[in-house]
Scaffold this active site. Structure first.
Site, PDB file in Angstrom:
ATOM      1  N   GLN A 166       0.791  -1.228   0.000  1.00  0.00           N
ATOM      2  CA  GLN A 166       0.000   0.000   0.000  1.00  0.00           C
ATOM      3  C   GLN A 166       0.827   1.283   0.000  1.00  0.00           C
ATOM      4  OE1 GLN A 166      -4.020   0.016   1.813  1.00  0.00           O
ATOM      5  NE2 GLN A 166      -3.131   1.449   3.240  1.00  0.00           N
ATOM      6  N   GLU A 208      -3.087  10.192  -1.349  1.00  0.00           N
ATOM      7  CA  GLU A 208      -2.218  10.791  -0.331  1.00  0.00           C
ATOM      8  C   GLU A 208      -1.059  11.578  -0.938  1.00  0.00           C
ATOM      9  OE1 GLU A 208      -1.288   7.641   2.401  1.00  0.00           O
ATOM     10  OE2 GLU A 208      -3.390   7.368   2.934  1.00  0.00           O
ATOM     11  N   ASP A 245       4.152   0.473   4.490  1.00  0.00           N
ATOM     12  CA  ASP A 245       2.863   0.066   5.058  1.00  0.00           C
ATOM     13  C   ASP A 245       2.326  -1.035   4.153  1.00  0.00           C
ATOM     14  OD1 ASP A 245       0.322  -0.359   5.976  1.00  0.00           O
ATOM     15  OD2 ASP A 245      -0.438   1.653   5.545  1.00  0.00           O
ATOM     16  N   LYS A 341      -4.491   7.170  14.898  1.00  0.00           N
ATOM     17  CA  LYS A 341      -5.436   7.849  14.004  1.00  0.00           C
ATOM     18  C   LYS A 341      -6.630   8.266  14.848  1.00  0.00           C
ATOM     19  CE  LYS A 341      -4.303   5.183   9.829  1.00  0.00           C
ATOM     20  NZ  LYS A 341      -4.694   4.009   9.020  1.00  0.00           N
ATOM     21  N   ARG A 370      -5.528  10.156   7.466  1.00  0.00           N
ATOM     22  CA  ARG A 370      -6.265   9.105   6.757  1.00  0.00           C
ATOM     23  C   ARG A 370      -6.198   9.431   5.264  1.00  0.00           C
ATOM     24  NH1 ARG A 370      -9.026   5.452  10.236  1.00  0.00           N
ATOM     25  NH2 ARG A 370      -8.578   4.115   8.466  1.00  0.00           N
ATOM     26  N   LYS A 392       2.848  10.710  10.063  1.00  0.00           N
ATOM     27  CA  LYS A 392       2.611  10.119   8.746  1.00  0.00           C
ATOM     28  C   LYS A 392       1.452  10.884   8.128  1.00  0.00           C
ATOM     29  CE  LYS A 392       1.041   5.784   6.741  1.00  0.00           C
ATOM     30  NZ  LYS A 392       0.567   4.433   6.983  1.00  0.00           N
TER      31      LYS A 392
END
EC number: 4.2.1.11
Length: 433
Positions: A166, A208, A245, A341, A370, A392
């Protein structure tokens, strides 16, 4: 300093996130006109144990992704109870909402409703005291800027490409300050664009902000990143370490194997762990998130025994920012880090509890965005407030990601000479090489 200030009004609205999907934004107004506003993020690859994000499921509106029900829950159920409470009593406000909901996963009112109110309350309180949010939450000792964990190549559920893993991320461990770290990452990002272009790959960006090229193998992602690091004039290992990840829960099959579904390769848990070990031996990788699935506790134990002293093993789907899950992990001796998160758990108080529990057990904490984000930069303040040491929050592209980095630049400037950029010291629980 007035220690009691009444919450006068609480109001929620539906806004859009960075993927064009609705999300909840809340305004809390305290006596004296002090306003706190917070917008709630949303994930694409979600852990089964996360707090529930309430969606309307009305297919005639926003393809079923509307959040009017969560907005109504704030305006009609939460607001009347919270109005009149002390804006400075964060734990009381959060606990009241948890009680009002009454479910273990916030499925009645929605974690998106509760979190919006929770974060907006903290912001209104900070505003009333004339403090920055990180100062209000963290106090006088909040001075550690985080090492960014920048996702610059996307695969898995985050991209319609050939890459199974990912996220491939860079971490500027050799930087002298956060400002310097950001510069280093941006330079590598631009060089990576050129490297990909020269190889004939797409340079369109994903959710992202990272690139999502159709690479020949997952390992090629690491190779093109290292090439970009060197082209930018930096040294892999010294200036930059890599982070992955795997989002392995997405690959986990009922028979206990792992399917790299884009390439059709199947691995047993032993093969999966061997695969990670081979990559760690070959490349300057310092962090692996969700290297095995959220319910594969045996796999986690094996992975931790094999790599837990050498690299950071981050539990995301495994822990979902939840102290009950984290406590189990600590007792079993699995992982050595937790991804934080805010919307996985749903209140600021519970988020801070999870970070504190992790640190007491010798686990690092990585504050995270997220994939569906907004211009809200609260997580930047949380990272500094808790001296987490790592954040992150995507690539240095797309305003929804850059908003957090720009807030960290402002915070570093405000803290001034006593601010600290930890570099490799962020991994206090690893054997240093």
């Amino acid at each position: 300093m007035k220690q009691y200030l009444e919450i006068e009004s609480v109001f929620a609205r539906e806004i859009l996130d960075s993927r064009g999907n609705p999300t909840v934004e809340v305004e809390v107004i305290a006596e004296g006109g002090f306003v706190g506003r917070a917008a709630v993020p949303s994930g694409a690859s979600t852990g089964a144990f996360e707090a529930v994000e309430l969606r309307d499921n009305d297919k005639n509106r926003y393809l079923g992704k509307g959040v009017q029900k969560a907005v109504e829950n704030v305006n009609n159920i939460i607001a009347p109870e919270v109005e009149g409470m002390n804006v400075f009593d964060q734990a009381a406000v959060d606990n009241l909402m948890i009680s009002l909901d009454g479910t273990p996963n916030k499925s009645k009112l929605g974690a998106n409703a509760i979190l919006g109110v929770s974060l907006a309350t903290a912001k209104a309180a900070a505003e009333a005291l004339g403090l920055s949010l990180y100062q209000y939450i963290g106090g006088v000792n909040a001075k550690t800027l985080p090492v960014p964990m920048m996702n610059i190549i996307n695969g898995g559920k985050h991209a319609d490409n050939s890459v199974n893993i990912q996220e491939f991320m860079i971490m500027p461990v050799g930087a002298s300050s956060f400002r310097h770290a950001l510069q280093m990452c941006a330079e590598v990002f631009h060089n990576l664009k050129k490297v990909l272009k020269d190889k004939g790959y797409s340079t369109a960006v994903g959710d992202e902000g990272g690139f999502a090229p159709n690479l020949k193998t997952d390992e090629e992602a690491i190779q093109v990143i290292l090439e970009a690091v060197e082209k930018a004039g930096y040294k892999p290992g010294d200036d930059f370490r890599l982070a992955i990840d795997a989002a392995s829960t997405e690959m986990y099959q009922e028979d206990g194997t792992y399917l790299f579904w884009k390439s059709g390769v199947k691995k047993t848990k032993e093969e999966m762990i061997n695969y990670w070990e081979e990559l760690v031996n070959k490349y300057p990788i310092i962090s692996l998130e969700d290297g095995v699935a959220e319910e594969d506790w045996e796999g986690w134990k094996m992975l931790t025994e094999r790599l837990g002293k050498r690299i950071q093993l981050v539990g995301d789907d495994l822990f979902v920012t939840n102290t009950t899950r984290l406590k189990k992990g600590i007792e079993l001796g699995v992982a050595n880090s937790i991804l934080i998160k805010v919307n996985q758990i749903g209140t600021l108080t519970e988020t801070l509890d999870a970070i504190e529990m992790a640190n007491r057990a010798g686990y690092t904490a990585v504050v995270s965005h997220r994939s569906g984000e907004t211009e809200d930069a609260t997580i930047a303040d949380i990272a500094v407030a808790t001296n987490a040491g790592q954040i992150k929050t995507g690539a240095p592209s797309r305003t929804d990601r850059v908003a957090k980095y720009n807030q960290l630049l402002r915070i570093e400037e405000e803290i001034g000479a006593v601010s600290r950029y930890p570099g490799l010291d962020a991994w206090f629980n690893l054997k240093k090489k």
